[in-house]
Each structure stands twice: as structure tokens, then as C-alpha cells.
Design a protein around this motif. Structure first.
Motif, short mmCIF file in Angstrom:
data_model
loop_
_atom_site.label_atom_id
_atom_site.label_comp_id
_atom_site.label_asym_id
_atom_site.label_seq_id
_atom_site.Cartn_x
_atom_site.Cartn_y
_atom_site.Cartn_z
N UNK A 197 0.81 -1.22 0.00
CA UNK A 197 0.00 0.00 0.00
C UNK A 197 0.84 1.26 0.00
N UNK A 198 2.16 1.10 0.14
CA UNK A 198 3.06 2.25 0.18
C UNK A 198 3.40 2.70 1.58
N UNK A 199 2.85 2.05 2.61
CA UNK A 199 3.16 2.41 3.99
C UNK A 199 4.56 1.95 4.36
N UNK A 200 5.17 2.65 5.29
CA UNK A 200 6.51 2.31 5.76
C UNK A 200 6.47 2.21 7.28
N UNK A 201 6.98 1.11 7.80
CA UNK A 201 7.03 0.88 9.25
C UNK A 201 8.46 0.57 9.65
N UNK A 202 8.84 1.01 10.83
CA UNK A 202 10.19 0.75 11.30
C UNK A 202 10.16 0.05 12.65
N UNK A 203 11.26 -0.63 12.95
CA UNK A 203 11.36 -1.36 14.20
C UNK A 203 12.81 -1.62 14.53
N UNK A 204 13.06 -1.99 15.78
CA UNK A 204 14.40 -2.41 16.16
C UNK A 204 14.77 -3.69 15.42
N UNK A 205 13.78 -4.62 15.34
CA UNK A 205 14.02 -5.89 14.66
C UNK A 205 12.75 -6.33 13.93
N UNK A 206 12.96 -7.04 12.83
CA UNK A 206 11.86 -7.59 12.04
C UNK A 206 12.07 -9.08 11.86
N UNK A 207 11.00 -9.84 12.03
CA UNK A 207 11.02 -11.29 11.82
C UNK A 207 10.12 -11.59 10.63
N UNK A 208 10.70 -12.13 9.55
CA UNK A 208 9.95 -12.41 8.33
C UNK A 208 9.48 -13.87 8.36
N UNK A 209 8.17 -14.03 8.48
CA UNK A 209 7.56 -15.36 8.55
C UNK A 209 6.52 -15.45 7.43
N UNK A 210 6.98 -15.38 6.21
CA UNK A 210 6.10 -15.26 5.06
C UNK A 210 5.86 -16.57 4.33
N UNK A 211 6.15 -17.71 4.96
CA UNK A 211 5.90 -19.00 4.33
C UNK A 211 6.61 -19.13 3.00
N UNK A 212 5.93 -19.72 2.01
CA UNK A 212 6.53 -19.88 0.69
C UNK A 212 6.88 -18.55 0.05
N UNK A 213 6.16 -17.50 0.42
CA UNK A 213 6.43 -16.18 -0.16
C UNK A 213 7.69 -15.54 0.40
N UNK A 214 8.38 -16.22 1.30
CA UNK A 214 9.67 -15.73 1.79
C UNK A 214 10.71 -15.68 0.68
N UNK A 215 10.46 -16.40 -0.42
CA UNK A 215 11.41 -16.37 -1.54
C UNK A 215 11.08 -15.26 -2.53
N UNK A 216 10.05 -14.45 -2.24
CA UNK A 216 9.65 -13.38 -3.16
C UNK A 216 10.82 -12.45 -3.44
N UNK A 217 11.01 -12.13 -4.70
CA UNK A 217 12.11 -11.28 -5.13
C UNK A 217 12.03 -9.91 -4.46
#
Length: 397
Positions: A197-217
Motif C-alpha cells: 500500500x506504500x506504507x513504511x514501518x520501522x522497528x528495532x528488529x523484524x522477523x519475516x515469517x512469510x511462508x513460501x512467499x519468503x522467496x519473493x524477489x
């Protein structure tokens, strides 16, 4: 750049929702970013998730001690999650594992028995005649025997499990963001998530748990080495007036003499349309999906008709009473890491980590996998010494 959150979990599926719940036990300032289930899969152009389902096998018995421990610890928390969320997702109907009897040169049941003994899991060993008497709806090929795990086994409703995890997470203060992450990067020591959507969020740390879409370019700062395969499952509608025929049916894992006909099966479970369906899965051939777009197209396709028909042929001999005309199918994916275990670890950035790769066995164990992901962010590493594997992800050079 101001930090909006302490931790962000990208991916609101089984692992991500669990991780968010566990993170909320340690701190506030947690966000969970991920889209809700689409109303119409065939016309949906966004990302998908494999938890759009009502039944997955849960059991403790596993030939690998780490997978068994992941399951054991998750199952032990099911009741608490149900109680706190008010959402029921667990059916303790037991799990039956059937294969050629021991001593005939087929090691499958021997390995299952050895695993059960090592883990101290209470099971019943059922010979061929006992299988027929106890589970009359099944017709196994001759020379089989079964291992039945009655307690702490059966099925989970993954859709409801995710709903329960998110409900508890939100009660504990987690911010739920209905959006799709397209990029996770570190900028000036701050992890930044940009969404579709164009939103931007920031954090100290991010955990990516995107399943099969974790390989998204472009999603991760480094490409993750993980194979994603197309899977087809078949469903057989069981009318209400026939449900009594299958009363007490457990979840089933069946390996006949021909291992290419290895299947798993879930008993009749009510789906969102109000009808009961018996589900069967298992296919011998891996069809890789190598891009984000291929994964989306596969989900929209609804599955492979040839695989569906092969599963129908197996049902014809395994459960002859089922009307095979009432068949449907669905597409899902499985994600396999090089290690055969979930990938739980940091990228080259100490602010960005991954939690993915269910390896076809993670639904039942997702709460414990999520807990390990939360531990990784809070402690900087997995400090739990109960596992032999280190869950380290592998990234492309």
C-alpha cells in the motif's frame, strides 16, 4: 528515522501469528503485518497462505527427536491458547499410522515403533484383523499393521489456530496491520518494512515469517535458499446423514507397499461452507515453484486434476463407502529448507531475521516454532538447548 515499533513480524500465518503472541509475553511495541484471507481465491491477485484450511494432522510420534519435541511442546499449549482466545481449533481424535507389518522387509512401521518407544509415547499396536475391527471404514492392503496414538493427537484447524493466536496477541497489545510487506531492509541500524500500500514501518528488529512467499524477489536483503513445491489436496463431501459411518475416525498416515501411494488423511471436518469434508493429500512428485508470481498463479489454479484423480483412486480402495462423485480439490504449497527443519535465524543484518520453511510438518508444531522465533528476537539467538539442530537459515551468496 523514528522507530514505530520494537518488533515487527511479517506474515500473519501459523508461524508468524504464534511468534507475535509469544513476543507479546515479553514486551509491548509488537506489530504483526499480513493480509487477511481473500474472499475469492481465483480472482485474488495478492499473496496467499496454506493455512486456509480446516484440518491438519497433529501427533507426537516422529522418527526425529527435534520434530517430536516441536510437536510435543506445541500440543501441550493448545488448551491454554483455546482458553485464552475463546477459539476452538483442536480435535483430539487420535492419529493412526499404518504400513506393512514389521519383519517383512519394510522398515516404516518399525521406525515408527522405535520412535514411539524412544519418546515414551503411549501407543496401541494393531495387527491387520484388529485394524479392520476397530476402524471398519478403512480397507488396508493385506499384511499391514498400525500404530495408534490415541492421546495428544488428531487434527488442528489451521485457520482457527491462526485466529486464536492473533486474538491472544491483540489482547496482549499487538498491533495488527492488514497489508502485504514487499521489502524489508536495514537503514541506519533501523529495520524498515515497506508494504504494497506504500506504507513504511520501522522497528528495532523484524522477523519475516512469510511462508513460501519468503522467496519473493526483493522481500529480504538476501535471497533465502528454500524450495517451494506445489501441492494438491482432494476433498470428499460427507453428507450429514452419512457422518455416523465415520464416527470416531482418526487422522491417518498410510504407507502401503508402493511408497508412491503414501497418503495422509483427515476425518470429516466441518468447513466454512457448513459442509463436512474428508481430506486426503500426498503426491510423490515435487513440482517446484521458483517465483512469487508462480506461487500466486498456482494458488489461483485450484490444484492439479491429475493428482486429484490419483487421490480419488486411492480412496476407492481405502474407503470404498465414499461417493467419489462428491470430490473437489485445492492448491497449497510446502516449503523445504536445506536442513529439513524450519529456518530460524538472522540475515546478514542483525535487525532482520527469518522464520520459515515448514518442511511439510510444521502445522502441528507452529506454536513452538513461533516461540523459538520470538526467542531469537528477544535474546538475539535461540538459547533453548533442547534441540540438536541450530535452525540456521541458508542464504544465496
Amino acid at each position: 528515522m523514528a522507530i514505530q515499533f520494537r518488533y515487527i513480524v511479517v506474515g500473519a500465518g501459523m508461524m508468524g501469528a504464534a511468534a507475535a503472541r509469544h513476543l507479546a509475553e515479553h514486551t509491548d511495541g509488537v506489530a504483526l503485518i499480513g493480509p487477511r484471507e481473500p474472499d475469492d481465491i481465483k480472482s485474488h491477485t495478492g499473496v496467499f497462505a496454506s493455512h486456509y484450511d480446516a484440518a491438519r494432522i497433529t501427533r507426537t510420534i516422529d522418527s526425529n527427536a527435534d520434530w517430536a519435541r516441536l510437536a510435543n511442546r506445541s500440543i501441550a499449549r493448545y488448551a491454554d491458547i483455546e482458553c485464552e482466545s475463546g477459539v476452538e481449533f483442536y480435535g483430539e481424535v487420535g492419529c493412526l499410522i499404518v504400513g506393512k507389518k514389521r519383519g517383512t522387509g519394510f522398515p516404516y512401521i518399525e521406525n515408527v515403533c522405535a520412535a514411539a518407544e524412544t519418546l515414551g509415547v503411549e501407543t496401541d499396536i494393531l495387527h491387520y484383523a484388529e485394524l479392520a475391527a476397530r476402524f471398519p471404514y478403512f480397507t488396508f492392503e493385506s499384511g499391514c499393521e498400525g500404530v495408534f496414538e490415541k492421546n495428544n493427537a488428531g487434527y488442528v484447524n489451521p485457520r482457527e489456530l491462526v485466529r486464536a493466536q492473533i486474538a491472544v496477541a491483540e489482547k496482549r497489545g499487538v498491533t495488527r496491520i492488514d497489508d502485504v510487506a514487499v521489502s524489508v531492509r536495514e537503514q541506519g541500524g533501523v529495520a524498515t518494512v515497506t508494504t504494497a500500500s506504500g506504507a513504511v514501518y520501522t522497528a528495532e528488529k523484524v522477523l519475516v515469517a512469510a511462508g513460501g512467499f519468503s522467496i519473493a524477489d526483493g522481500l529480504l536483503p538476501q535471497a533465502l535458499e528454500m524450495e517451494v513445491y506445489a501441492r494438491t489436496v482432494a476433498f470428499f463431501e460427507i453428507p450429514d446423514d452419512e457422518l455416523h459411518v465415520y464416527a470416531g475416525m482418526p487422522s491417518l498416515i498410510y504407507e502401503p507397499e508402493d511408497p508412491r501411494k503414501h497418503i495422509y488423511l483427515l476425518p470429516p471436518v466441518r468447513y466454512p461452507d457448513g459442509k463436512f469434508y474428508l481430506k486426503i493429500g500426498g503426491e510423490p512428485d515435487d513440482v517446484p515453484l521458483t517465483t512469487d508470481q508462480e506461487i500466486r498463479e498456482w494458488f489461483r489454479s485450484g490444484g492439479n486434476a491429475e493428482v486429484r484423480d490419483n487421490l480419488s483412486d486411492i480412496i476407492e480402495t481405502l474407503i470404498p463407502s465414499i461417493d467419489r462423485a462428491r470430490i473437489s480439490m485445492a492448491a497449497c504449497v510446502t516449503s523445504y529448507t536445506r536442513s529439513g527443519f524450519p529456518a530460524i535465524g538472522y540475515t546478514a543484518s542483525p535487525s532482520i531475521a527469518v522464520l520459515t520453511g515448514g518442511c511439510g510438518a510444521a502445522a502441528k508444531s507452529s506454536d513452538e516454532i513461533g516461540r523459538l522465533g520470538a526467542e531469537l528476537l528477544v535474546e538475539g539467538q535461540i538459547i533453548d538447548k533442547g534441540y540438536e539442530t541450530d535452525f540456521a537459515p541458508v542464504f544465496s551468496a
